[in-house]
Design a protein around this motif. Structure first.
Motif: not given
Lengths: 412, 412
Positions: B86-89, B106-110
């Motif tokens: 979970i990309n919340v950068g 890996a699965a990616y979410i932003d």
């Protein structure tokens, strides 16, 4: 009889000073100008040549100097043979330039109080924190040092002295009012160095009332004034250099300074100040860079000198002085009106720079002519105002008086 | 079935994501969090422990990583065994984190579109400039990548899909309205990273209308909305990520985004922007220091996370979708209302972070459960909205519908 002038600084006011010195080089002799950036000095000299401001053939020369380095300034004074130094550099360099004058015996003139970069609005009276500590030394060494000889401080100090001497037995109050009714056409700009401009309004507002220093916040006390030429204008009580010397010289009078501001200026100022962008204290960005916010605001705003070509309208700066004459209450407004466009046509600068830059040249001429060569440190109200007005009348800033008897030239 | 989550970022949204992952670690497995600054990750994990957010015993671990370094992120994915990122950068790291996911499977979410630090408001559709260029590669490698799975973009994309699928044969327009009727009590603050917040509003406002990209200036087009709970509110047409994917998926509909602003916000924004203080392009100070004004403004403003303890009031974010059903014009408003104080009590964050941070955790849970494990790159409106709403109902962001038939839960 002193002669040969060294101008320190190369901003908008220095440009006016250079032109005015050139126009009067028959009195002043050689003209030198020095700043951190040589090219800025050369640009000013180009403008002097272009407008053919030199009255007679003579020396007109640019120099590079770090004005915070007192020894370097002293060397430059000796090399140029300058006997009069007009310091219109940043207020941060006052003390180092003054020291160089004391060292070399040159006369010193400035237009604003000394400031340290990291301190805003020190304890009053401000002159006592720096300049006045050198008063005894100047007297001992017979060095002429005229402090705050711009318009305000400067001419307004002479206005106060003149009003008191001519029209009253006893002074009750001195209200200095500075209105710029001109328009530069930009979204927002300051009329001189934004860093110095904003610093005037971010600290406590000190006024001298009922024999003591009073403290207010900026924009806390506002009043509408009805002035010659510029009409009805709102001005706010502000801290200003001349309050500090006038309060010392006229301790029984109330001394206040009022600066005119439009709603737009106040809104922009309030937003920037509230967010912390006018702070002289560094912040650290997310990337770890240390930055002084006020310096970034300065970098984003228009260069005050760039405003000149499109500036229109007039300024009115004067003193409302109240007192008692023969047992009766009297009041008189002593003032000058200047025009932005006229200033630009004459010297390539806007009116605010013009009003600040002409008076120190008048002071230099009075030193050169011996009339103000006091061989001591003086604030302007400690010197005879009449020869000052006479020179100012001639070189572009006529003094007028308005009272019960009407509106007229000071010597009419 | 994928499990074990790596959270990238340690700001206000990451705090919500960490809490929500912990609350659902029976579904998600191990929880890892990584950012440039390890201590910020540890502070978040302290908060998770303090609020006893972990549903079951399990791994909860902080890591230091430079998320712009794709290889370093890939190594961390492998070391932690995370199958969901979970990309919340910062939006500046999207592409490097996405590349690491493609590399490792890996699965990616932003939750926001990729941005380059020195570019603002690139040509539409924005996703095509960066993310969508990796669409074929994701499909080929069977990598699940869910783009823009916050609230807006994210939940509002699902709102649009749901409104269209359920209530109409043909869609005419999608208006996304984002109102924060809360109060943080500060002079001025942004609700998330000021640098990203202001960047949203400094460029051209792109909307999709009449089958083409339309350009407006910020605050040029405003409209009053009357919304559930928060009442009448003025919102202005703004550029926003979801307009760019919804316009591609529903090219025959007008797609607009409206953000609510008070007069005070607009005034401060206008002052800062007009002066140039919101610029991402460096300026040079008089001292020669190169500085990006926007980064200095950011450093002066309150940390968005610091607003949480005193934030009160509610947000309302929803989609007004208009279309045709059985030859008749229909309209429906699909929305959520969130409460700042409730959010703070549950996860120690304000409501804006809460609405942004809960949805990507719902998306992660749907990937873990296999329902959204698309093995391809998807924008949220390309996925079934119903399981998303079901999870969101349960974990804190219930979906409601208002139309001719009344105001009710989406599945009532």
């Amino acid at each position: 009889m002193k002669k040969n002038v060294l101008i320190i600084g190369a901003g908008g006011v220095a440009q006016v000073v250079a032109h005015k010195c050139a126009q009067n080089n028959d009195v002043l002799g050689d003209i030198h100008i020095a700043s951190r950036t040589l090219s800025k000095c050369e640009t000013i000299l180009d403008s002097v040549r272009e407008k053919q401001s030199m009255k007679t053939e003579g020396v007109l020369q640019a120099h590079q100097v770090d004005a915070t380095d007192s020894a370097a300034v002293a060397r430059l004074i000796n090399e140029t043979g300058a006997q009069i130094v007009i310091n219109v550099g940043s207020p941060f360099v006052n003390m180092s330039v003054l020291d160089a004058c004391i060292e070399t015996g040159a006369a010193y003139i400035d237009t604003a109080i000394h400031e340290e970069p990291d301190k805003i609005c020190e304890t009053p009276p401000w002159y006592a924190n720096y300049e006045w500590k050198k008063r005894d030394l100047c007297a001992e060494k017979e060095v002429t040092a005229i402090l705050g000889a711009g318009f305000d401080p400067g001419v307004v100090n002479a206005f106060a002295r003149f009003a008191i001497d001519e029209f009253m037995d006893e002074v009750k109050s001195i209200d200095i009012v500075d209105i710029n009714a001109g328009s530069h056409g930009k979204y927002f700009a300051t009329n001189f160095d934004p860093e110095i401009n904003f610093r005037e309004f971010t600290g406590t507002v000190y006024s001298w009332q009922e024999g003591a220093w009073q403290e207010n916040a900026m924009f806390e006390v506002g009043r509408e004034w009805d002035l010659p030429v510029v009409g009805k204008q709102t001005a706010y009580m502000s801290g200003h250099d001349e309050v500090h010397s006038l309060a010392a010289n006229y301790p029984h009078a109330d001394v206040r300074f009022w600066m005119g501001f439009g709603e737009h200026y106040i809104n922009v100022f309030t937003v920037l100040k509230s967010i912390g962008l006018l702070s002289e204290q560094p912040v650290i960005t997310a990337e770890g860079q240390e930055v002084v916010p006020l310096k970034v605001v300065k970098a984003c705003l228009p260069d005050p000198a760039s405003l000149a070509p499109n500036y229109t309208g007039k300024t009115c700066i004067g003193d409302l002085v109240k007192g008692v004459k023969d047992g009766k209450e009297v009041e008189v407004f002593v003032y000058n009106v200047a025009d932005h466009k006229d200033a630009y046509e004459e010297v390539g600068s806007q009116g605010i720079s013009y009003t600040a830059g002409v008076p120190p040249v008048a002071a230099a001429m009075l030193i050169a002519m011996g009339e103000w060569d006091a061989k001591a440190m003086k604030n302007v109200e400690e010197l005879d105002p009449k020869p000052f007005f006479t020179v100012l009348d001639r070189i572009g800033l006529p003094t007028r008086v308005r009272d019960e008897s009407g509106d007229r030239a000071w010597n009419a």
